[in-house]
Scaffold this active site. Structure first.
Site, PDB file in Angstrom:
ATOM      1  N   HIS A 307       0.847  -1.182   0.000  1.00  0.00           N
ATOM      2  CA  HIS A 307       0.000   0.000   0.000  1.00  0.00           C
ATOM      3  C   HIS A 307       0.880   1.229   0.000  1.00  0.00           C
ATOM      4  CE1 HIS A 307      -3.212   2.773   1.018  1.00  0.00           C
ATOM      5  NE2 HIS A 307      -4.013   1.820   0.599  1.00  0.00           N
ATOM      6  N   ASP A 364      -7.882  -5.762   0.105  1.00  0.00           N
ATOM      7  CA  ASP A 364      -8.350  -6.604  -0.998  1.00  0.00           C
ATOM      8  C   ASP A 364      -7.899  -8.050  -0.902  1.00  0.00           C
ATOM      9  OD1 ASP A 364      -9.774  -4.636  -2.334  1.00  0.00           O
ATOM     10  OD2 ASP A 364      -7.931  -3.791  -3.156  1.00  0.00           O
TER      11      ASP A 364
HETATM   12  N1  CMC Z   1       4.130  -7.533  -4.862  1.00  0.00           N
HETATM   13  C1  CMC Z   1       5.468  -7.546  -5.083  1.00  0.00           C
HETATM   14  N2  CMC Z   1       6.241  -6.452  -5.025  1.00  0.00           N
HETATM   15  C2  CMC Z   1       5.633  -5.291  -4.736  1.00  0.00           C
HETATM   16  C3  CMC Z   1       4.269  -5.206  -4.478  1.00  0.00           C
HETATM   17  C4  CMC Z   1       3.503  -6.386  -4.547  1.00  0.00           C
HETATM   18  N3  CMC Z   1       2.185  -6.366  -4.315  1.00  0.00           N
HETATM   19  N4  CMC Z   1       3.938  -3.907  -4.208  1.00  0.00           N
HETATM   20  C5  CMC Z   1       5.074  -3.215  -4.297  1.00  0.00           C
HETATM   21  N5  CMC Z   1       6.101  -4.051  -4.596  1.00  0.00           N
HETATM   22  C6  CMC Z   1       7.532  -3.718  -4.727  1.00  0.00           C
HETATM   23  C7  CMC Z   1       7.814  -2.991  -6.035  1.00  0.00           C
HETATM   24  O1  CMC Z   1       8.129  -3.910  -7.056  1.00  0.00           O
HETATM   25  C8  CMC Z   1       8.976  -2.122  -5.631  1.00  0.00           C
HETATM   26  O2  CMC Z   1      10.113  -2.967  -5.553  1.00  0.00           O
HETATM   27  P1  CMC Z   1      11.577  -2.409  -5.964  1.00  0.00           P
HETATM   28  O3  CMC Z   1      11.935  -1.410  -4.908  1.00  0.00           O
HETATM   29  O4  CMC Z   1      12.438  -3.619  -5.976  1.00  0.00           O
HETATM   30  O5  CMC Z   1      11.421  -1.788  -7.333  1.00  0.00           O
HETATM   31  C9  CMC Z   1       8.622  -1.710  -4.194  1.00  0.00           C
HETATM   32  O6  CMC Z   1       7.805  -2.774  -3.691  1.00  0.00           O
HETATM   33  C10 CMC Z   1       7.867  -0.395  -4.098  1.00  0.00           C
HETATM   34  O7  CMC Z   1       6.736  -0.499  -4.947  1.00  0.00           O
HETATM   35  P2  CMC Z   1       5.975   0.733  -5.597  1.00  0.00           P
HETATM   36  O8  CMC Z   1       5.296   0.275  -6.834  1.00  0.00           O
HETATM   37  O9  CMC Z   1       6.904   1.903  -5.694  1.00  0.00           O
HETATM   38  O10 CMC Z   1       4.922   1.067  -4.468  1.00  0.00           O
HETATM   39  P3  CMC Z   1       3.672   2.022  -4.636  1.00  0.00           P
HETATM   40  O11 CMC Z   1       3.486   2.717  -3.344  1.00  0.00           O
HETATM   41  O12 CMC Z   1       3.819   2.875  -5.854  1.00  0.00           O
HETATM   42  O13 CMC Z   1       2.476   1.016  -4.943  1.00  0.00           O
HETATM   43  C11 CMC Z   1       0.631  -0.415  -4.689  1.00  0.00           C
HETATM   44  C12 CMC Z   1       1.464   0.708  -4.055  1.00  0.00           C
HETATM   45  C13 CMC Z   1      -0.581  -0.676  -3.812  1.00  0.00           C
HETATM   46  C14 CMC Z   1       0.140   0.047  -6.057  1.00  0.00           C
HETATM   47  C15 CMC Z   1       1.544  -1.677  -4.819  1.00  0.00           C
HETATM   48  O14 CMC Z   1       1.948  -2.114  -3.548  1.00  0.00           O
HETATM   49  C16 CMC Z   1       0.840  -2.801  -5.578  1.00  0.00           C
HETATM   50  O15 CMC Z   1       0.913  -2.837  -6.804  1.00  0.00           O
HETATM   51  N6  CMC Z   1       0.135  -3.733  -4.851  1.00  0.00           N
HETATM   52  C17 CMC Z   1      -0.594  -4.774  -5.528  1.00  0.00           C
HETATM   53  C18 CMC Z   1      -1.939  -4.217  -5.990  1.00  0.00           C
HETATM   54  C19 CMC Z   1      -2.883  -4.029  -4.827  1.00  0.00           C
HETATM   55  O16 CMC Z   1      -3.070  -4.909  -3.997  1.00  0.00           O
HETATM   56  N7  CMC Z   1      -3.558  -2.858  -4.814  1.00  0.00           N
HETATM   57  C20 CMC Z   1      -4.593  -2.562  -3.820  1.00  0.00           C
HETATM   58  C21 CMC Z   1      -4.201  -1.477  -2.880  1.00  0.00           C
HETATM   59  S1  CMC Z   1      -5.336  -1.386  -1.475  1.00  0.00           S
HETATM   60  C22 CMC Z   1      -6.843  -0.969  -2.160  1.00  0.00           C
HETATM   61  C23 CMC Z   1      -6.898   0.468  -2.487  1.00  0.00           C
HETATM   62  O17 CMC Z   1      -7.085   1.266  -1.566  1.00  0.00           O
HETATM   63  O18 CMC Z   1      -6.730   0.803  -3.669  1.00  0.00           O
END
Ligand code: CMC
Length: 430
Positions: A307, A364
């Site tokens: 998140h 989720d």
């Molecule tokens: N699985 C594996 N790796 C992950 C995940 C995941 N679910 N989420 C983040 N990472 C890794 C990402 O690859 C990156 O790694 P590195 O530093 O090696 O490049 C690091 O963690 C930081 O990720 P980010 O994409 O910069 O993080 P963000 O804050 O931009 O993204 C997120 C947040 C929720 C989009 C992401 O965690 C994600 O894609 N989660 C899976 C989708 C999900 O479950 N979304 C629902 C969120 S809760 C409902 C809502 O309120 O929307």
């Protein structure tokens, strides 16, 4: 107490006021930065940018705290209902008995779609995703003003528009499901409460009423309540952005539905189920899949984990996981996908890849398993998220409209394209 921050640009110092929220978060006010220095800040994906002041929802992602209007989410989950919480979010206080019954009455009065709107459903192909139907139909709603709001200003009509949106989102959702399933339309019943009516409208068959189970109703009501608001997430920021142009609440909420659909946001609940189904089909217990995630094979992610704001745990996930166990036990259902989900969670919570990146289960991760147990088809999961989130969008819309200092949202950019050049004739373009 408000203070100041100092910014030094090219040796020149600039004093910037700071704003402190009621829970102690500090914001540096850069409102005069460009006019005084010519510079802007850059923060793609807005991880460090406060786009507004808001009195609706507070999150402390480091501590796993979520509060609606000052009330802790766990206390609301235990003591309140989705509709009471919707009122709280929109109008700022828990309703008195008469305010709640007036609000419920307004929801009931506004739950039916204009008869002419039904023909829009026929125009969608049978396999249309219900999120595309939902956003289109919510938008279409603004073309069907009710008699009571016809000559009113947006502000005067707001309570009715808010009630229409909350109530009709449910009606549109259930209608799109029934259309896709080839079932005849069903209508809400005045004697049923919001979530009971949702289940009735989804699943009742001609001559055979859906049998309401109090535990199922409670679990679904809880899912709606837990999704009701989440401060400046992607969809809510979209709603506020659209509202800032003084578009109507239907247009703004419909934009919110579009933003919610993506798998990184509300679409994650559908993506979680599809991921679990794929792991199950592969005969994997989750280990192989997690290896692929950690090695970033095909940029795979563990859906339902991580998140932007929560960096210790998502308090909604804790509540929903407990409810998930309860519902499955009460319905006497075992689900191999739940076993896989538990295994994934157990491994991930002890694995350095996830620990070092502060990735924990989000709301989720378990909500889909409950919805599946209740019989909700996977492609409707995000639609249920949208039903739950509607009061939050409406509350944020109201906040924008009530803010006498609100201006149209208009971020700037750092241009990285070509500098000025002359037009080339076709012959010169080689
Ligand atoms: N699985 C594996 N790796 C992950 C995940 C995941 N679910 N989420 C983040 N990472 C890794 C990402 O690859 C990156 O790694 P590195 O530093 O090696 O490049 C690091 O963690 C930081 O990720 P980010 O994409 O910069 O993080 P963000 O804050 O931009 O993204 C997120 C947040 C929720 C989009 C992401 O965690 C994600 O894609 N989660 C899976 C989708 C999900 O479950 N979304 C629902 C969120 S809760 C409902 C809502 O309120 O929307």
């Amino acid at each position: 107490m408000n203070g100041t921050a100092e910014l030094i640009i090219d040796g020149k110092s600039l004093e910037l006021p700071t704003i402190v929220g009621t829970e102690g978060e500090v914001g540096i006010d850069i409102g005069k930065l460009r006019s005084t220095t010519g510079a802007i800040t850059i923060d793609p994906a807005y991880g460090n940018t406060g786009s507004c002041k808001s009195a609706i929802t507070f999150i402390d992602g480091e501590k796993g705290i979520l509060q609606y209007r000052g009330y802790n989410i766990a206390e609301l989950a235990q003591k309140s209902t989705f509709i009471e919480t919707a009122y709280l979010l929109i109008y700022g206080e828990l309703p008195t008995a008469s305010e709640l019954s007036e609000f419920s009455e307004l929801l009931t009065e506004n739950q039916m779609l204009h008869q002419d709107m039904l023909q829009h459903f026929d125009a969608f192909p049978p396999k249309a995703h219900p999120m595309s139907i939902l956003s289109a139909m919510i938008h279409a709603s603004s073309a069907y003003p009710s008699q009571k709001t016809y000559r009113k200003s947006l502000k005067e009509a707001f309570p009715i528009h808010a009630a229409r949106l909350i109530s009709q989102t449910r009606t549109i959702a259930t209608s799109s499901y029934r259309k896709a399933a080839g079932l005849p339309p069903s209508y809400p019943r005045r004697n049923l409460k919001f979530t009971e009516n949702f289940l009735h409208m989804m699943f009742s068959l001609p001559g055979e009423d859906y049998e309401l189970n109090a535990d199922v109703v409670r679990a679904l009501d809880l899912i709606f309540l837990l999704h009701a608001d989440h401060e400046q997430n992607c969809s809510t920021s979209t709603v506020r952005m659209v509202a800032s142009s003084q578009a109507n609440v239907f247009a703004s909420a419909s934009a919110g539905v579009c933003a919610l659909w993506g798998p990184l946001h509300g679409g994650a609940n559908q993506a979680v189920l599809e991921m679990l189904e794929e792991i199950n089909k592969d005969g994997d217990d989750g280990t192989k899949f997690l290896d692929q995630v950690k090695n970033k094979v095909g940029n795979r992610r563990l859906m339902g984990f991580g998140h932007r704001v929560y960096k210790s745990f998502d308090p909604r996930a804790v509540i929903i996981k407990e409810q998930c166990d309860k519902v499955l036990a009460q319905l006497h259902k075992s689900d191999p996908l739940l076993d896989i989900a538990k295994k994934l969670e157990e491994i991930a919570l002890h694995d350095d890849y996830f620990i070092s990146r502060k990735l924990y289960p989000n709301v989720d991760f378990y909500s889909g398993i409950i919805m599946r147990a209740i019989g909700i088809p996977t492609n409707m999961f995000t639609v249920l998220f949208a039903i739950g989130r509607m009061p939050g969008w409406v509350a944020n819309y109201k906040e924008v409209m009530d803010d006498t200092e609100s201006r149209i949202s208009r971020p700037r950019q750092i241009y990285t394209g070509s500098t000025l050049r002359s037009y080339k004739s076709m012959a010169e373009r080689v």
